[in-house]
Write a protein that holds these residues in place. Structure first.
Motif, PDB file in Angstrom:
ATOM      1  N   ALA A 187       0.845  -1.352   0.117  1.00  0.00           N
ATOM      2  CA  ALA A 187      -0.054   0.032   0.044  1.00  0.00           C
ATOM      3  C   ALA A 187       1.053   1.240   0.099  1.00  0.00           C
ATOM      4  CB  ALA A 187      -1.044  -0.037   1.400  1.00  0.00           C
ATOM      5  N   ASP A 188       1.974   1.291   0.294  1.00  0.00           N
ATOM      6  CA  ASP A 188       2.993   2.453   0.470  1.00  0.00           C
ATOM      7  C   ASP A 188       3.559   2.835  -1.092  1.00  0.00           C
ATOM      8  OD1 ASP A 188       2.587   2.473   2.934  1.00  0.00           O
ATOM      9  OD2 ASP A 188       4.562   1.819   3.694  1.00  0.00           O
ATOM     10  N   VAL A 189       3.556   1.796  -2.148  1.00  0.00           N
ATOM     11  CA  VAL A 189       4.130   1.878  -3.243  1.00  0.00           C
ATOM     12  C   VAL A 189       2.818   2.793  -3.932  1.00  0.00           C
ATOM     13  CG1 VAL A 189       5.035   0.837  -5.335  1.00  0.00           C
ATOM     14  CG2 VAL A 189       5.323  -0.106  -2.902  1.00  0.00           C
ATOM     15  N   VAL A 190       3.032   4.159  -4.066  1.00  0.00           N
ATOM     16  CA  VAL A 190       1.840   4.661  -4.797  1.00  0.00           C
ATOM     17  C   VAL A 190       2.784   5.722  -5.937  1.00  0.00           C
ATOM     18  CG1 VAL A 190       0.305   6.512  -4.354  1.00  0.00           C
ATOM     19  CG2 VAL A 190       0.399   4.995  -2.551  1.00  0.00           C
ATOM     20  N   ALA A 191       2.103   5.894  -6.955  1.00  0.00           N
ATOM     21  CA  ALA A 191       2.577   6.528  -8.084  1.00  0.00           C
ATOM     22  C   ALA A 191       2.912   7.912  -7.566  1.00  0.00           C
ATOM     23  CB  ALA A 191       1.709   6.451  -9.160  1.00  0.00           C
ATOM     24  N   GLY A 192       4.003   8.691  -7.693  1.00  0.00           N
ATOM     25  CA  GLY A 192       4.358   9.939  -7.696  1.00  0.00           C
ATOM     26  C   GLY A 192       5.220  10.057  -6.567  1.00  0.00           C
ATOM     27  N   ARG A 193       5.449   9.045  -5.520  1.00  0.00           N
ATOM     28  CA  ARG A 193       6.347   9.238  -4.295  1.00  0.00           C
ATOM     29  C   ARG A 193       7.674   8.818  -4.642  1.00  0.00           C
ATOM     30  NH1 ARG A 193       2.743   5.985   0.273  1.00  0.00           N
ATOM     31  NH2 ARG A 193       1.447   7.512   0.751  1.00  0.00           N
ATOM     32  N   GLY A 204       7.404   9.418   2.624  1.00  0.00           N
ATOM     33  CA  GLY A 204       5.950   9.875   2.501  1.00  0.00           C
ATOM     34  C   GLY A 204       5.099   8.715   3.201  1.00  0.00           C
ATOM     35  N   ALA A 205       5.631   7.400   3.387  1.00  0.00           N
ATOM     36  CA  ALA A 205       4.747   6.475   4.072  1.00  0.00           C
ATOM     37  C   ALA A 205       5.300   6.308   5.714  1.00  0.00           C
ATOM     38  CB  ALA A 205       5.164   5.122   3.571  1.00  0.00           C
ATOM     39  N   LEU A 206       4.284   6.078   6.523  1.00  0.00           N
ATOM     40  CA  LEU A 206       4.421   5.915   7.913  1.00  0.00           C
ATOM     41  C   LEU A 206       5.144   4.694   8.171  1.00  0.00           C
ATOM     42  CD1 LEU A 206       1.093   7.130   8.878  1.00  0.00           C
ATOM     43  CD2 LEU A 206       3.004   8.620   9.005  1.00  0.00           C
ATOM     44  N   PRO A 207       6.137   4.665   9.034  1.00  0.00           N
ATOM     45  CA  PRO A 207       6.666   3.430   9.594  1.00  0.00           C
ATOM     46  C   PRO A 207       6.091   2.653  10.326  1.00  0.00           C
ATOM     47  CG  PRO A 207       7.522   5.508  10.997  1.00  0.00           C
ATOM     48  CD  PRO A 207       6.726   5.895   9.768  1.00  0.00           C
ATOM     49  N   SER A 208       5.254   1.621   9.579  1.00  0.00           N
ATOM     50  CA  SER A 208       4.533   0.944  10.612  1.00  0.00           C
ATOM     51  C   SER A 208       4.476  -0.632   9.710  1.00  0.00           C
ATOM     52  CB  SER A 208       3.152   1.292  10.470  1.00  0.00           C
ATOM     53  OG  SER A 208       2.528   1.327   9.332  1.00  0.00           O
ATOM     54  N   GLY A 209       3.790  -1.634  10.451  1.00  0.00           N
ATOM     55  CA  GLY A 209       3.605  -2.852   9.718  1.00  0.00           C
ATOM     56  C   GLY A 209       2.680  -2.859   8.611  1.00  0.00           C
ATOM     57  N   SER A 240      -2.336  11.769   6.417  1.00  0.00           N
ATOM     58  CA  SER A 240      -3.091  11.500   7.539  1.00  0.00           C
ATOM     59  C   SER A 240      -3.645  10.095   7.877  1.00  0.00           C
ATOM     60  CB  SER A 240      -4.328  12.416   7.161  1.00  0.00           C
ATOM     61  OG  SER A 240      -5.287  11.967   6.274  1.00  0.00           O
ATOM     62  N   LYS A 241      -3.244   9.138   7.429  1.00  0.00           N
ATOM     63  CA  LYS A 241      -3.725   7.826   7.734  1.00  0.00           C
ATOM     64  C   LYS A 241      -2.960   6.672   7.766  1.00  0.00           C
ATOM     65  CE  LYS A 241      -7.058   5.000   4.772  1.00  0.00           C
ATOM     66  NZ  LYS A 241      -7.988   4.985   3.764  1.00  0.00           N
ATOM     67  N   ILE A 242      -3.037   5.645   8.736  1.00  0.00           N
ATOM     68  CA  ILE A 242      -2.202   4.636   9.015  1.00  0.00           C
ATOM     69  C   ILE A 242      -3.118   3.252   8.515  1.00  0.00           C
ATOM     70  CG2 ILE A 242      -1.259   3.170  10.628  1.00  0.00           C
ATOM     71  CD1 ILE A 242      -1.061   5.671  12.537  1.00  0.00           C
ATOM     72  N   GLN A 243      -2.597   2.630   7.833  1.00  0.00           N
ATOM     73  CA  GLN A 243      -3.534   1.498   7.397  1.00  0.00           C
ATOM     74  C   GLN A 243      -2.756   0.120   7.414  1.00  0.00           C
ATOM     75  OE1 GLN A 243      -4.887   2.937   3.455  1.00  0.00           O
ATOM     76  NE2 GLN A 243      -3.118   2.395   2.486  1.00  0.00           N
ATOM     77  N   ASP A 244      -3.228  -0.904   7.407  1.00  0.00           N
ATOM     78  CA  ASP A 244      -2.657  -2.458   7.179  1.00  0.00           C
ATOM     79  C   ASP A 244      -2.309  -2.472   5.667  1.00  0.00           C
ATOM     80  OD1 ASP A 244      -5.121  -2.975   5.955  1.00  0.00           O
ATOM     81  OD2 ASP A 244      -5.806  -4.618   7.575  1.00  0.00           O
ATOM     82  N   ALA A 245      -1.711  -3.594   5.448  1.00  0.00           N
ATOM     83  CA  ALA A 245      -1.297  -3.996   4.260  1.00  0.00           C
ATOM     84  C   ALA A 245      -2.192  -4.191   3.117  1.00  0.00           C
ATOM     85  CB  ALA A 245      -0.433  -5.246   4.120  1.00  0.00           C
ATOM     86  N   ARG A 290     -11.360   8.733  12.218  1.00  0.00           N
ATOM     87  CA  ARG A 290     -12.323   7.575  11.709  1.00  0.00           C
ATOM     88  C   ARG A 290     -11.418   6.245  11.802  1.00  0.00           C
ATOM     89  NH1 ARG A 290     -16.555   9.288   8.676  1.00  0.00           N
ATOM     90  NH2 ARG A 290     -16.603  11.454   8.073  1.00  0.00           N
ATOM     91  N   VAL A 291     -11.992   5.279  12.571  1.00  0.00           N
ATOM     92  CA  VAL A 291     -11.121   4.000  12.786  1.00  0.00           C
ATOM     93  C   VAL A 291     -12.179   2.722  12.120  1.00  0.00           C
ATOM     94  CG1 VAL A 291     -10.456   2.087  14.538  1.00  0.00           C
ATOM     95  CG2 VAL A 291     -10.389   4.714  15.131  1.00  0.00           C
ATOM     96  N   LYS A 292     -11.433   2.350  10.936  1.00  0.00           N
ATOM     97  CA  LYS A 292     -12.167   1.384  10.087  1.00  0.00           C
ATOM     98  C   LYS A 292     -11.386   0.090  10.363  1.00  0.00           C
ATOM     99  CE  LYS A 292     -13.106   2.737   6.160  1.00  0.00           C
ATOM    100  NZ  LYS A 292     -13.279   2.868   4.725  1.00  0.00           N
ATOM    101  N   VAL A 293     -12.206  -1.039  10.644  1.00  0.00           N
ATOM    102  CA  VAL A 293     -11.667  -2.520  10.861  1.00  0.00           C
ATOM    103  C   VAL A 293     -12.537  -3.175   9.607  1.00  0.00           C
ATOM    104  CG1 VAL A 293     -11.466  -4.306  12.378  1.00  0.00           C
ATOM    105  CG2 VAL A 293     -11.467  -1.973  13.113  1.00  0.00           C
ATOM    106  N   ALA A 294     -11.606  -3.946   8.942  1.00  0.00           N
ATOM    107  CA  ALA A 294     -12.198  -4.728   8.062  1.00  0.00           C
ATOM    108  C   ALA A 294     -13.078  -4.175   6.996  1.00  0.00           C
ATOM    109  CB  ALA A 294     -12.503  -6.108   8.515  1.00  0.00           C
ATOM    110  N   GLY A 295     -12.976  -2.970   6.814  1.00  0.00           N
ATOM    111  CA  GLY A 295     -13.729  -2.295   5.633  1.00  0.00           C
ATOM    112  C   GLY A 295     -14.872  -1.747   6.425  1.00  0.00           C
ATOM    113  N   THR A 296     -15.259  -1.739   7.830  1.00  0.00           N
ATOM    114  CA  THR A 296     -16.438  -1.289   8.351  1.00  0.00           C
ATOM    115  C   THR A 296     -15.734  -0.012   9.386  1.00  0.00           C
ATOM    116  OG1 THR A 296     -17.620  -3.157   8.201  1.00  0.00           O
ATOM    117  CG2 THR A 296     -18.421  -1.513   9.725  1.00  0.00           C
ATOM    118  N   GLU A 297     -16.677   1.229   9.243  1.00  0.00           N
ATOM    119  CA  GLU A 297     -15.873   2.359  10.513  1.00  0.00           C
ATOM    120  C   GLU A 297     -16.771   1.931  11.783  1.00  0.00           C
ATOM    121  OE1 GLU A 297     -15.693   6.435   8.947  1.00  0.00           O
ATOM    122  OE2 GLU A 297     -17.315   6.304  10.598  1.00  0.00           O
ATOM    123  N   ARG A 298     -15.755   1.593  12.523  1.00  0.00           N
ATOM    124  CA  ARG A 298     -16.096   1.130  13.969  1.00  0.00           C
ATOM    125  C   ARG A 298     -16.244   2.420  15.004  1.00  0.00           C
ATOM    126  NH1 ARG A 298     -19.400  -2.747  13.396  1.00  0.00           N
ATOM    127  NH2 ARG A 298     -18.402  -5.023  12.488  1.00  0.00           N
TER     128      ARG A 298
END
Length: 337
Positions: free
Chosen positions: A23-29, A51-56, A62-67, A85-93
């Motif tokens: 998800a970090d490999v974004v065109a233009g970075r 430009g990517a956050l250091p996470s798993g 403004s966003k942290i997300q999983d793979a 906003r906190v989203k889990v498996a596609g659903t905002e919780r």
């Protein structure tokens, strides 16, 4: 991939290090590249993406997300919205925002310990609610349970506004314990020169709205018989309903221990009290509603009936009186003074 400083040198199919989320490999970075062979520009590897956050997982800005980008924390879903906003498996919780309501949770919530609302929680109270402040308009409440939009579509279902079955264990040999399923004290303070039109410990109202069916039995209050599955225990006294002293102070003017308003609009029988005996046919006591009818001269009629055992035959009789000179054969004599 375009080499920095060169408009004509491009590399295709450069492998990316396995610890860089897709998800970090974004065109233009921009990215950092390690060339393993200086004579072969294609023999290289992408080490990290700027430009990517250091996470798993991944994300950026403004966003942290999983793979796979379906679970995330986002502080800027749209420009300057000031929401988290906190989203889990596609659903905002979870949603945190400045507008009311400040916190919105979706799904089933489990709080394993204690919860304090308006105050710090305490270990021996599961839910501790406190409200304070001065309110000059609108209704104010501590807890409001008001289900809306419920539909019961099956047979033999039940809907409960508030339901509970607290269970506990009494320590062997202990004495003086009290157990209350519902204990609530309503206290008013201050108010010099003020007038309170009503103070009620319990105010319950049932009703129907846009309902076209039949309600078999409507009750404002119902106290069932005690649940008893303790064959080795002993209960000294069982009381269905007890009303304490309603006038414990001489600051109280008039008082009722029990007050039941008249019945005025129903189309069937009107009985204010039906007690003991055989309810509906031979109660020990029946008190009918509305004013007594006129029995004529030299006699009086009441709305009170009682069942008498008359030489082995039970008969429900109305309490009436007659002048002595009007007694006839078969009359039973009661004295009214």
């Amino acid at each position: 991939m375009q080499i920095a400083g060169s408009l004509g040198v491009w590399l295709d199919g450069v492998p990316v290090a396995t610890d860089v989320p897709a998800a970090d490999v974004v065109a233009g970075r921009s990215c950092s590249v390690l060339f393993l062979d200086e004579h072969n520009p294609a023999d290289a590897v992408v080490l990290e993406v700027h430009g990517a956050l250091p996470s798993g997982g991944g994300g950026g800005g403004s966003k942290i997300q999983d793979a796979d980008a379906d679970t995330s924390v986002d502080t800027e879903q749209s420009a300057d919205e000031d929401k988290v906003r906190v989203k889990v498996a596609g659903t905002e919780r979870a949603l945190f925002q400045t507008a009311l309501p400040h916190i919105v949770l979706s799904g089933n919530v489990n709080i394993p310990n204690t919860l304090g609302v308006g105050k710090l929680p305490v270990t021996n109270i599961a839910l501790d609610v406190q409200i304070g402040g001065t309110f000059s308009s609108g209704n104010v409440g501590v807890i409001q349970a008001q289900p809306s939009g419920l539909t019961l579509s099956g047979n033999t279902q039940a809907m409960f506004g508030v339901v509970g079955a607290p269970l506990g264990t009494v320590g062997a040999g202990t004495t003086g314990q009290t157990w209350d399923a519902l204990s609530y004290a309503l206290v008013i303070a201050g108010g010099s020169g003020a007038t309170v039109s009503r103070e009620a410990g319990i105010m319950v109202r049932v009703g129907l709205l846009n309902f076209t069916g039949t309600v078999t039995d409507m009750m404002g209050g119902y106290i069932q018989a005690p649940f008893y599955a303790a064959p080795s225990s002993t209960t000294t006294l069982s009381t269905g309903l007890r009303i304490g002293d309603s006038a414990p102070s001489n600051r109280i003017a008039d008082a009722y221990g029990l007050r039941i308003d008249d019945l005025t609009a129903n189309t069937g029988f009107r009985r204010v009290i039906e007690a003991g005996g055989t309810i509906g046919s031979l109660p020990n006591l029946r008190v009918e509603a509305n004013a007594p009818t006129n029995p004529g001269a030299d006699r009086g009629r009441s709305r009170v009936l009682a069942t008498f055992n008359e030489n082995g035959v039970s008969t429900l009789r109305r309490h009436e009186w007659k002048d002595f000179g009007t007694l006839a054969a078969g009359d039973r004599i009661m004295v009214a003074v």
